[in-house]
Design a protein around this motif. Sequence first.
Motif, PDB file in Angstrom:
ATOM      1  N   GLN A  25      27.022  37.865  28.413  1.00 35.63           N
ATOM      2  CA  GLN A  25      27.477  37.835  30.052  1.00 35.63           C
ATOM      3  C   GLN A  25      28.029  36.857  30.422  1.00 35.63           C
ATOM      4  O   GLN A  25      29.521  37.191  30.542  1.00 35.63           O
ATOM      5  CB  GLN A  25      26.253  37.983  30.909  1.00 35.63           C
ATOM      6  CG  GLN A  25      26.631  38.343  32.567  1.00 35.63           C
ATOM      7  CD  GLN A  25      25.673  38.246  33.639  1.00 35.63           C
ATOM      8  OE1 GLN A  25      25.295  37.692  33.670  1.00 35.63           O
ATOM      9  NE2 GLN A  25      25.649  38.865  34.646  1.00 35.63           N
ATOM     10  N   THR A  29      32.476  37.455  29.328  1.00 37.14           N
ATOM     11  CA  THR A  29      33.034  36.682  30.937  1.00 37.14           C
ATOM     12  C   THR A  29      34.077  36.080  30.505  1.00 37.14           C
ATOM     13  O   THR A  29      35.059  35.817  31.325  1.00 37.14           O
ATOM     14  CB  THR A  29      32.056  36.897  32.238  1.00 37.14           C
ATOM     15  OG1 THR A  29      30.848  38.165  32.286  1.00 37.14           O
ATOM     16  CG2 THR A  29      32.617  36.149  33.543  1.00 37.14           C
ATOM     17  N   ASP A  32      37.160  36.897  28.429  1.00 32.18           N
ATOM     18  CA  ASP A  32      37.977  37.751  29.696  1.00 32.18           C
ATOM     19  C   ASP A  32      38.655  36.331  30.278  1.00 32.18           C
ATOM     20  O   ASP A  32      39.742  37.009  30.822  1.00 32.18           O
ATOM     21  CB  ASP A  32      37.178  38.191  30.206  1.00 32.18           C
ATOM     22  CG  ASP A  32      37.781  39.599  31.388  1.00 32.18           C
ATOM     23  OD1 ASP A  32      38.070  40.221  30.875  1.00 32.18           O
ATOM     24  OD2 ASP A  32      37.686  38.745  32.651  1.00 32.18           O
ATOM     25  N   ARG A  33      37.664  35.530  30.620  1.00 30.31           N
ATOM     26  CA  ARG A  33      38.893  35.274  31.537  1.00 30.31           C
ATOM     27  C   ARG A  33      39.999  34.260  30.864  1.00 30.31           C
ATOM     28  O   ARG A  33      41.431  33.734  31.293  1.00 30.31           O
ATOM     29  CB  ARG A  33      37.696  33.983  32.405  1.00 30.31           C
ATOM     30  CG  ARG A  33      36.701  34.768  33.666  1.00 30.31           C
ATOM     31  CD  ARG A  33      37.403  35.603  34.272  1.00 30.31           C
ATOM     32  NE  ARG A  33      36.029  36.345  35.250  1.00 30.31           N
ATOM     33  CZ  ARG A  33      36.059  37.194  34.907  1.00 30.31           C
ATOM     34  NH1 ARG A  33      35.679  38.165  33.665  1.00 30.31           N
ATOM     35  NH2 ARG A  33      35.014  38.016  35.891  1.00 30.31           N
ATOM     36  N   ARG A 150      24.256  37.607  38.874  1.00 30.63           N
ATOM     37  CA  ARG A 150      24.778  38.768  38.479  1.00 30.63           C
ATOM     38  C   ARG A 150      24.331  39.904  38.472  1.00 30.63           C
ATOM     39  O   ARG A 150      23.265  39.870  37.036  1.00 30.63           O
ATOM     40  CB  ARG A 150      26.035  38.682  38.013  1.00 30.63           C
ATOM     41  CG  ARG A 150      27.114  37.944  38.118  1.00 30.63           C
ATOM     42  CD  ARG A 150      26.912  38.102  40.231  1.00 30.63           C
ATOM     43  NE  ARG A 150      28.169  38.846  40.298  1.00 30.63           N
ATOM     44  CZ  ARG A 150      28.560  39.168  40.754  1.00 30.63           C
ATOM     45  NH1 ARG A 150      29.290  37.812  41.493  1.00 30.63           N
ATOM     46  NH2 ARG A 150      29.377  40.421  40.809  1.00 30.63           N
ATOM     47  N   LEU A 155      29.514  42.206  30.402  1.00 32.68           N
ATOM     48  CA  LEU A 155      30.809  41.127  31.198  1.00 32.68           C
ATOM     49  C   LEU A 155      30.427  41.087  33.091  1.00 32.68           C
ATOM     50  O   LEU A 155      30.689  42.541  33.408  1.00 32.68           O
ATOM     51  CB  LEU A 155      31.983  41.713  31.303  1.00 32.68           C
ATOM     52  CG  LEU A 155      32.910  41.626  31.271  1.00 32.68           C
ATOM     53  CD1 LEU A 155      33.955  39.915  30.436  1.00 32.68           C
ATOM     54  CD2 LEU A 155      34.310  42.392  31.251  1.00 32.68           C
ATOM     55  N   ILE A 156      30.419  40.161  33.424  1.00 33.85           N
ATOM     56  CA  ILE A 156      30.916  40.327  35.104  1.00 33.85           C
ATOM     57  C   ILE A 156      32.667  40.884  35.402  1.00 33.85           C
ATOM     58  O   ILE A 156      33.560  39.678  35.025  1.00 33.85           O
ATOM     59  CB  ILE A 156      30.957  39.008  35.593  1.00 33.85           C
ATOM     60  CG1 ILE A 156      29.327  38.731  34.937  1.00 33.85           C
ATOM     61  CG2 ILE A 156      30.960  39.055  36.991  1.00 33.85           C
ATOM     62  CD1 ILE A 156      29.360  36.985  35.884  1.00 33.85           C
ATOM     63  N   ALA A 161      36.046  37.175  39.657  1.00 31.03           N
ATOM     64  CA  ALA A 161      34.934  35.985  39.320  1.00 31.03           C
ATOM     65  C   ALA A 161      35.326  34.575  40.618  1.00 31.03           C
ATOM     66  O   ALA A 161      35.193  33.069  40.564  1.00 31.03           O
ATOM     67  CB  ALA A 161      36.615  35.619  38.807  1.00 31.03           C
TER      68      ALA A 161
END
Length: 162
Positions: A25, A29, A32-33, A150, A155-156, A161
């Motif tokens: 996670q 994440t 991704d960011r 979360r 993935l969040i 975000a």
Amino acid sequence: MVEELTTALALAVTAGQPIVAMNSQFDLTMLDREARRHGVRPLMDRVSPAVLDPRVLDKRVDRYRKGGRTLTDLCRHYVVPLDHAHSSDADATAACAVVWKLANRHRWVRETKLTDLHAAQVEWAREQNADLRDYFARTEGKEAWAAGVRLEWPLIPAWHAA
């Protein structure tokens, strides 16, 4: 670098390989960011990987075992060497070895299709994180931490975000 990493992971997933990541996670994440920050198409927008997270799997197969669930703890429990902990190559190798040992110790993990195991981990991670959130909510001095737990996995989503 983000483009290269994201592309390499997407190619591995396309070739049928799972992504093995301890506490996925966080890592997925972050990737991704960073992809979004650099204008790179994020991994999850390219492919739908099967993710194997040693932490989620271990908590499922041995829910009531006492002790920590860090990579170091899992390596000790599954008798996996962890030289140079916290270096990306050592941690990645150790996470893969833990999943391998866990799957060989728990036959049903080994025999479950990757896509089914991934889908199950989505639910298990949600349950595990909900339990952690509830623990924080009822533990004096940790109540405020509950709001930060979360439930999404692996993935969040980017819209969370903030």
